[in-house]
Design an enzyme around this catalytic site. Structure first.
Site, PDB file in Angstrom:
ATOM      1  N   LYS A  64       0.861  -1.192   0.000  1.00 58.19           N
ATOM      2  CA  LYS A  64       0.000   0.000   0.000  1.00 58.19           C
ATOM      3  C   LYS A  64       0.889   1.232   0.000  1.00 58.19           C
ATOM      4  O   LYS A  64       2.010   1.190   0.509  1.00 58.19           O
ATOM      5  CB  LYS A  64      -0.899   0.022   1.252  1.00 58.19           C
ATOM      6  CG  LYS A  64      -2.130   0.867   1.087  1.00 58.19           C
ATOM      7  CD  LYS A  64      -3.216   0.127   0.322  1.00 58.19           C
ATOM      8  CE  LYS A  64      -4.454   0.963   0.125  1.00 58.19           C
ATOM      9  NZ  LYS A  64      -5.577   0.152  -0.356  1.00 58.19           N
TER      10      LYS A  64
HETATM   11  P1  NAD Z   1     -12.892   8.337  -2.492  1.00 59.05           P
HETATM   12  O1  NAD Z   1     -11.867   9.343  -2.176  1.00 59.05           O
HETATM   13  O2  NAD Z   1     -13.337   8.163  -3.887  1.00 59.05           O
HETATM   14  O3  NAD Z   1     -14.212   8.587  -1.627  1.00 59.05           O
HETATM   15  C1  NAD Z   1     -14.215   8.743  -0.249  1.00 59.05           C
HETATM   16  C2  NAD Z   1     -15.535   9.445   0.103  1.00 59.05           C
HETATM   17  O4  NAD Z   1     -15.671   9.505   1.508  1.00 59.05           O
HETATM   18  C3  NAD Z   1     -15.583  10.878  -0.422  1.00 59.05           C
HETATM   19  O5  NAD Z   1     -16.842  11.115  -0.996  1.00 59.05           O
HETATM   20  C4  NAD Z   1     -15.364  11.712   0.824  1.00 59.05           C
HETATM   21  O6  NAD Z   1     -15.961  12.989   0.757  1.00 59.05           O
HETATM   22  C5  NAD Z   1     -16.005  10.832   1.880  1.00 59.05           C
HETATM   23  N1  NAD Z   1     -15.498  11.096   3.216  1.00 59.05           N
HETATM   24  C6  NAD Z   1     -14.251  11.416   3.595  1.00 59.05           C
HETATM   25  N2  NAD Z   1     -14.185  11.604   4.912  1.00 59.05           N
HETATM   26  C7  NAD Z   1     -15.419  11.385   5.383  1.00 59.05           C
HETATM   27  C8  NAD Z   1     -16.015  11.433   6.668  1.00 59.05           C
HETATM   28  N3  NAD Z   1     -15.287  11.745   7.751  1.00 59.05           N
HETATM   29  N4  NAD Z   1     -17.331  11.140   6.784  1.00 59.05           N
HETATM   30  C9  NAD Z   1     -18.073  10.835   5.705  1.00 59.05           C
HETATM   31  N5  NAD Z   1     -17.579  10.790   4.467  1.00 59.05           N
HETATM   32  C10 NAD Z   1     -16.271  11.053   4.309  1.00 59.05           C
HETATM   33  O7  NAD Z   1     -12.322   6.969  -1.875  1.00 59.05           O
HETATM   34  P2  NAD Z   1     -12.708   5.485  -2.291  1.00 59.05           P
HETATM   35  O8  NAD Z   1     -11.760   5.040  -3.323  1.00 59.05           O
HETATM   36  O9  NAD Z   1     -14.160   5.367  -2.505  1.00 59.05           O
HETATM   37  O10 NAD Z   1     -12.302   4.718  -0.951  1.00 59.05           O
HETATM   38  C11 NAD Z   1     -13.153   4.625   0.172  1.00 59.05           C
HETATM   39  C12 NAD Z   1     -12.728   3.457   1.047  1.00 59.05           C
HETATM   40  O11 NAD Z   1     -12.735   2.255   0.258  1.00 59.05           O
HETATM   41  C13 NAD Z   1     -11.330   3.556   1.630  1.00 59.05           C
HETATM   42  O12 NAD Z   1     -11.313   2.925   2.893  1.00 59.05           O
HETATM   43  C14 NAD Z   1     -10.491   2.734   0.658  1.00 59.05           C
HETATM   44  O13 NAD Z   1      -9.324   2.220   1.248  1.00 59.05           O
HETATM   45  C15 NAD Z   1     -11.477   1.627   0.324  1.00 59.05           C
HETATM   46  N6  NAD Z   1     -11.204   0.934  -0.929  1.00 59.05           N
HETATM   47  C16 NAD Z   1     -11.158   1.591  -2.118  1.00 59.05           C
HETATM   48  C17 NAD Z   1     -10.921   0.875  -3.283  1.00 59.05           C
HETATM   49  C18 NAD Z   1     -10.945   1.517  -4.640  1.00 59.05           C
HETATM   50  O14 NAD Z   1     -10.880   0.787  -5.640  1.00 59.05           O
HETATM   51  N7  NAD Z   1     -11.036   2.809  -4.776  1.00 59.05           N
HETATM   52  C19 NAD Z   1     -10.688  -0.500  -3.231  1.00 59.05           C
HETATM   53  C20 NAD Z   1     -10.744  -1.142  -1.993  1.00 59.05           C
HETATM   54  C21 NAD Z   1     -11.009  -0.412  -0.849  1.00 59.05           C
END
Ligand code: NAD
Length: 476
Positions: A107
């Site tokens: 990561k």
């Molecule tokens: P992203 O940046 O696209 O979206 C995150 C969202 O959460 C945003 O809309 C943001 O405004 C919101 N957010 C941030 N802080 C917040 C809070 N305190 N309260 C409420 N909302 C809040 O990120 P993502 O890629 O969707 O990732 C989200 C989660 O999923 C993370 O834990 C990431 O590790 C996990 N994840 C992502 C992927 C991927 O392919 N993108 C894959 C596996 C896991």
């Protein structure tokens, strides 16, 4: 242990690991070898922006190398730190093992609030970060392959791929150095929505097992289920969109940075998303109830809670108040180890992160294979498949006419049956298959052992068993 009595994110993952490992019969020392993070590289670099030099701190952590390359996203967030990156790298190891993606766990992260920078500035910063990692082989198709995570997306991945190409002009497999690229830059169709799609497939598979649904005190199908989702970013948006548009679920709550929207009749996910894009938050969205303290909305009544934003949001402070009988961890580490224990005792069923959000790495695996094979999935077979299907249709129509039965194939059936699968359909099929079989391997352990009372422990046991077998095969 922090002042809240909560372990750090990495300690939390380790505690969950230890719980599962203690129920297994591993050779002495192997447990520790699997648990520890192999290496974490910290880089500080300067970029000239707005007339001054700004220094950034980034990390790339490799948790395991039992398979190479190691795989894991790059996160852009202001509070990225070594503990967090190591926790996320560890989760990648277990995730890849669970979905049988042949990768080690890794990561990366950069301490930055991407919303504070212009697009061209982010490009400069991303290029420089990528340069620092590429020159140390910490981005490399054979050794370490990043992907998007919180705060990053297709754009950053395309820049990383381009930077790698500039530095490795003769590497014919260079495009496989990073996944999550846009399709026109060597990506694969279906990757953007893959993690959210995976959450949908995970829930569909869960609801195929009435015994498991009953364990959560629920019944029936996904149709009409009330869902609260936290974070309408890449993962949360796609999960909410597909579950509401395709499975009949109702999104009764959306929690974002600036508060939460609640509507028992169901929210229009697309409209909320557009409002966030326009205004930067959910406040002032016309219609539904708005509450400023968004975290409180995690405690609202619903059937399924989908934390899809960040880690540690369900913790010792609020775990006892969570009413949802089913939680699916779309984010990484949204439930702390302490909260996990409280929820387990309460009978809440948790579909754990190492499984629930594995859709992203699964489709990343397909993209990596596509890049190494230099050909789009389905390109060789599609028309051949169509002509074989045409043969059957012709024969059925001939039989119908010759025998005078007068059967008619419906035009809808004909159209669907005749069409050979394109890349997107193949990706979805591969993802669905992966999510189904990974769930089945977890539930087999969950239901076959009396001492295993939750899916997380079962998932860890499957993963640890696979990683252990691979270390043993290497003679460790
Ligand atoms: P992203 O940046 O696209 O979206 C995150 C969202 O959460 C945003 O809309 C943001 O405004 C919101 N957010 C941030 N802080 C917040 C809070 N305190 N309260 C409420 N909302 C809040 O990120 P993502 O890629 O969707 O990732 C989200 C989660 O999923 C993370 O834990 C990431 O590790 C996990 N994840 C992502 C992927 C991927 O392919 N993108 C894959 C596996 C896991």
């Amino acid at each position: 242990m922090s002042v809240t009595g909560e372990p750090s994110f990495r300690q939390s993952v380790d505690l969950m690991f230890n719980r599962a490992a203690s129920m297994m019969d591993l050779p002495p020392g192997l447990e520790e070898k699997i648990r520890v993070c192999n290496a974490t590289y910290t880089v500080r670099f300067g970029v000239r922006l707005r007339g001054e030099i700004r220094t950034f701190t980034g990390y790339r952590s490799v948790h395991s190398e039992h398979f190479e390359p190691a795989k894991g996203g790059i996160r852009y967030a202001p509070n990225v730190n070594q503990d967090e990156v190591e926790a996320l790298a560890a989760l990648m190891t277990y995730k890849c093992a669970l979905v049988e993606a042949p990768f080690g766990g890794s990561k990366g992260g950069l301490c930055i609030d991407p919303r504070q920078y212009e697009e061209h500035e982010l490009e400069q910063i991303t290029r420089r970060f990528a340069y620092e990692l590429i020159k140390r082989d910490m981005i490399n198709p054979a050794q370490n392959v990043p992907a998007p995570d919180m705060g990053t997306g297709e754009k950053e991945m395309a820049i990383i791929a381009d930077q790698y190409a500039r530095m490795n002009t003769t590497d014919i497999n260079g495009k496989a150095c990073v996944t999550g690229k846009p399709p026109h830059a060597g990506g694969i169709r279906g990757r953007v929505e893959a993690t959210g799609r995976g959450v949908q497939y995970a829930l569909q598979e869960f609801f195929r097992h009435p015994e498991d649904v009953a364990a959560a005190g629920l019944g029936g199908s996904l149709d009409g289920k009330r869902i609260i989702v936290q974070g309408l970013g890449n993962v949360g948006y796609h999960a909410a969109k597909f579950l509401s548009e395709e499975d009949g679920a109702k999104i009764v709550g959306i929690i974002e940075r600036d508060g939460a929207l609640l509507d028992p009749e169901g929210l229009d996910v697309e409209a909320v998303k557009n409002h966030i894009a326009r205004t930067g938050g959910v406040d002032m969205f016309p219609g539904p109830r708005y509450i400023k303290d968004g975290v409180k909305a995690l405690e609202e009544e619903c059937d399924i809670l989908i934390p899809a934003a960040l880690e540690g949001v369900i913790n010792l402070q609020n775990a006892a108040n969570i009413k949802a009988p089913l939680i699916i961890e779309a984010a990484n580490g949204p439930v702390t180890a302490g909260a996990d224990e409280i929820l387990r005792k309460k009978g809440t069923v948790i579909i754990p992160d190492l499984y629930a959000n594995a859709g992203g790495v699964t489709v990343s695996y397909f993209e990596w294979v596509k890049n190494l094979s230099h050909i789009r999935f389905g390109r060789m077979q599609r028309r051949q498949e169509e002509s074989r299907h045409q043969l059957i249709v012709n024969e059925l129509e001939r039989l119908s006419a010759d025998t005078g039965i007068g059967w008619q194939l419906t035009p809808n059936f004909k159209e669907k049956y005749l069409r050979g699968a394109d890349e997107l359909e193949l990706v979805r099929s591969g993802l669905d298959d992966t999510m189904r079989s990974a769930y089945q391997s977890m539930r087999e352990v969950w239901h076959s052992r009396n001492d295993v009372t939750d899916l997380r422990t079962a998932g860890f046991m499957v993963s640890i068993g696979r990683v252990a077998a691979s270390y043993r095969a290497k003679g460790l």
